[in-house]
Design a protein around this motif. Structure first.
Motif, PDB file in Angstrom:
ATOM      1  N   LEU A  13       0.816  -1.209   0.000  1.00  0.00           N
ATOM      2  CA  LEU A  13       0.000   0.000   0.000  1.00  0.00           C
ATOM      3  C   LEU A  13       0.852   1.263   0.000  1.00  0.00           C
ATOM      4  CD1 LEU A  13      -2.827  -1.017   2.509  1.00  0.00           C
ATOM      5  CD2 LEU A  13      -2.895  -1.042   0.008  1.00  0.00           C
ATOM      6  N   ASP A  16       1.745   3.141  -3.305  1.00  0.00           N
ATOM      7  CA  ASP A  16       0.776   3.991  -3.998  1.00  0.00           C
ATOM      8  C   ASP A  16       0.635   5.305  -3.242  1.00  0.00           C
ATOM      9  OD1 ASP A  16      -1.194   5.086  -5.526  1.00  0.00           O
ATOM     10  OD2 ASP A  16      -2.768   3.670  -4.934  1.00  0.00           O
ATOM     11  N   VAL A  19      -3.274  10.178  -5.020  1.00  0.00           N
ATOM     12  CA  VAL A  19      -4.685  10.191  -4.621  1.00  0.00           C
ATOM     13  C   VAL A  19      -5.506  10.832  -5.742  1.00  0.00           C
ATOM     14  CG1 VAL A  19      -4.282  10.235  -2.133  1.00  0.00           C
ATOM     15  CG2 VAL A  19      -4.444  12.391  -3.410  1.00  0.00           C
ATOM     16  N   GLN A 188      -8.173  -4.716  -1.954  1.00  0.00           N
ATOM     17  CA  GLN A 188      -7.513  -3.450  -1.643  1.00  0.00           C
ATOM     18  C   GLN A 188      -6.091  -3.440  -2.183  1.00  0.00           C
ATOM     19  OE1 GLN A 188      -6.935  -2.581   2.528  1.00  0.00           O
ATOM     20  NE2 GLN A 188      -6.455  -0.427   2.150  1.00  0.00           N
ATOM     21  N   SER A 193      -2.600   2.373  -9.089  1.00  0.00           N
ATOM     22  CA  SER A 193      -2.468   3.801  -8.826  1.00  0.00           C
ATOM     23  C   SER A 193      -3.567   4.576  -9.548  1.00  0.00           C
ATOM     24  CB  SER A 193      -1.098   4.285  -9.296  1.00  0.00           C
ATOM     25  OG  SER A 193      -0.939   5.663  -9.038  1.00  0.00           O
ATOM     26  N   HIS A 195      -6.643   5.130  -8.023  1.00  0.00           N
ATOM     27  CA  HIS A 195      -7.957   4.722  -7.502  1.00  0.00           C
ATOM     28  C   HIS A 195      -8.145   5.087  -6.030  1.00  0.00           C
ATOM     29  CE1 HIS A 195      -9.519   2.221 -10.877  1.00  0.00           C
ATOM     30  NE2 HIS A 195      -8.231   2.178 -11.192  1.00  0.00           N
ATOM     31  N   LYS A 196      -7.113   5.555  -5.363  1.00  0.00           N
ATOM     32  CA  LYS A 196      -7.218   5.847  -3.931  1.00  0.00           C
ATOM     33  C   LYS A 196      -7.707   7.269  -3.701  1.00  0.00           C
ATOM     34  CE  LYS A 196      -3.527   6.281  -1.249  1.00  0.00           C
ATOM     35  NZ  LYS A 196      -2.325   5.908  -0.457  1.00  0.00           N
ATOM     36  N   ASN A 199      -6.773   7.102   2.764  1.00  0.00           N
ATOM     37  CA  ASN A 199      -6.408   5.832   3.366  1.00  0.00           C
ATOM     38  C   ASN A 199      -7.618   4.911   3.478  1.00  0.00           C
ATOM     39  OD1 ASN A 199      -3.728   6.496   3.642  1.00  0.00           O
ATOM     40  ND2 ASN A 199      -3.903   7.143   5.777  1.00  0.00           N
ATOM     41  N   ASN A 200      -7.498   3.747   2.892  1.00  0.00           N
ATOM     42  CA  ASN A 200      -8.505   2.669   2.957  1.00  0.00           C
ATOM     43  C   ASN A 200      -9.775   2.951   2.166  1.00  0.00           C
ATOM     44  OD1 ASN A 200      -6.791   1.219   4.698  1.00  0.00           O
ATOM     45  ND2 ASN A 200      -7.625   2.278   6.483  1.00  0.00           N
ATOM     46  N   TYR A 202     -11.268   3.653  -1.715  1.00  0.00           N
ATOM     47  CA  TYR A 202     -10.901   3.555  -3.130  1.00  0.00           C
ATOM     48  C   TYR A 202     -12.159   3.677  -3.995  1.00  0.00           C
ATOM     49  CZ  TYR A 202      -6.530   1.663  -1.299  1.00  0.00           C
ATOM     50  OH  TYR A 202      -5.352   1.504  -0.620  1.00  0.00           O
ATOM     51  N   TYR A 211     -14.574   0.973   0.895  1.00  0.00           N
ATOM     52  CA  TYR A 211     -13.774   1.283   2.087  1.00  0.00           C
ATOM     53  C   TYR A 211     -13.404  -0.028   2.771  1.00  0.00           C
ATOM     54  CZ  TYR A 211     -12.306   3.347   6.512  1.00  0.00           C
ATOM     55  OH  TYR A 211     -11.572   3.713   7.613  1.00  0.00           O
TER      56      TYR A 211
END
Length: 275
Positions: A13, A16, A19, A188, A193, A195-196, A199-200, A202, A211
């Motif tokens: 994680l 990546d 954002v 997850q 890269s 798609h975020k 944090n947690n 997407y 989530y």
């Protein structure tokens, strides 16, 4: 979780660092129901299988489980096209089910199903982050709320409002049964890269959100914010083996039960905490 699994997952994680731009973040969050409507327009009732496994995981869903002397009442949030409620109605002849979803198209699929009868089931459109459940369901009248892969469709800043909404319609001693995507789940870790959102959180290719929950996040939402009692809160691991390619991978799900306090003082405190 095993420390090596956590470390390996965190390393993946951490690679990546991008954002989604803020404009698109807001767009995806504001158009959540629209994107799920599009999903059901494409897939109709064919995407998800009926969830016959739920009573193996949650004894409260088995026939004969006693909540009260009256007819048991269940609310399924995020009902989709009914894959959870049809097996429940078939197994439990005396239960009454409310079913809601923020996708109008999904709710319409429920209503036209041959198993739908309003004397046993009431389906309605509701965005649980802003539409008051108690406008449709009497306050403190529901024995069980099932939340199966639904809170993960909400951005984290709206999840607490959903919990407060749910608490209002649960009886003293009523329970929330939850299963959702867990942190470090294979899905997850596989996001590429771009798609975020944070944090947690997407966004999938089709614009729907996903989530990934930690048990700590669930405790924060339901105990610290919602004022509920934690009965169970843990991870479920499902190992996937591709023998041909020699690859092992792990699905991670968060599974939990929370209960409304049964004494009047605690109930009043819970209502105050979650409001």
């Amino acid at each position: 979780m095993e420390s090596s699994f956590v470390t390996d997952s965190q390393d993946i994680l951490a690679k990546d660092t991008s954002v989604v731009p803020e404009f698109w973040q807001e767009k995806y969050k504001n158009e959540a129901s629209k994107n799920w409507d599009k999903f059901y327009n494409r897939n109709t009732t064919n995407f998800f299988k009926d969830r016959h496994w739920t009573d193996r995981e949650f004894e409260e869903l088995r026939p004969g489980y006693v909540f009260s002397e009256s007819r048991p009442v269940l609310l399924e949030i995020g009902c989709g096209v009914g894959n959870f409620i049809w097996p429940i109605l078939e197994r439990n002849k005396d239960i009454h089910v409310y079913a809601c979803d923020f996708s109008t198209r999904a709710v319409n699929f429920v209503k036209v199903n041959e198993n739908y009868t309003e004397d046993r089931c009431k389906a309605f459109v509701c965005d649980i982050t802003q539409d008051r459940l108690a406008d449709t369901i009497p306050p403190h009248s529901v024995d069980i709320v099932s939340a199966i892969y639904v809170l993960s469709a909400l951005p984290p800043e709206k999840q607490a409002a959903a919990v407060s909404n749910i608490v209002e319609i649960l009886k003293p001693g009523g329970r929330i049964l939850l299963r959702d995507y867990g942190i470090y789940d294979l899905a997850q870790l596989r996001f590429k890269s771009g798609h975020k959102l944070e944090n947690n959180l997407y966004v999938r290719q089709d614009g729907t959100l996903s989530y990934y929950f930690s048990t700590e996040r669930l405790r924060e939402l339901f105990v610290q914010h919602g004022g509920l009692v934690e009965l169970e809160n843990d991870y479920v691991f499902k190992k996937l083996v591709n023998a041909k390619m020699g690859i092992d991978s792990v699905r991670v799900f968060a599974q939990a039960k929370f209960q409304v306090p049964t004494d009047a003082g605690s109930i009043e405190a819970a209502a105050t905490t979650s409001s």
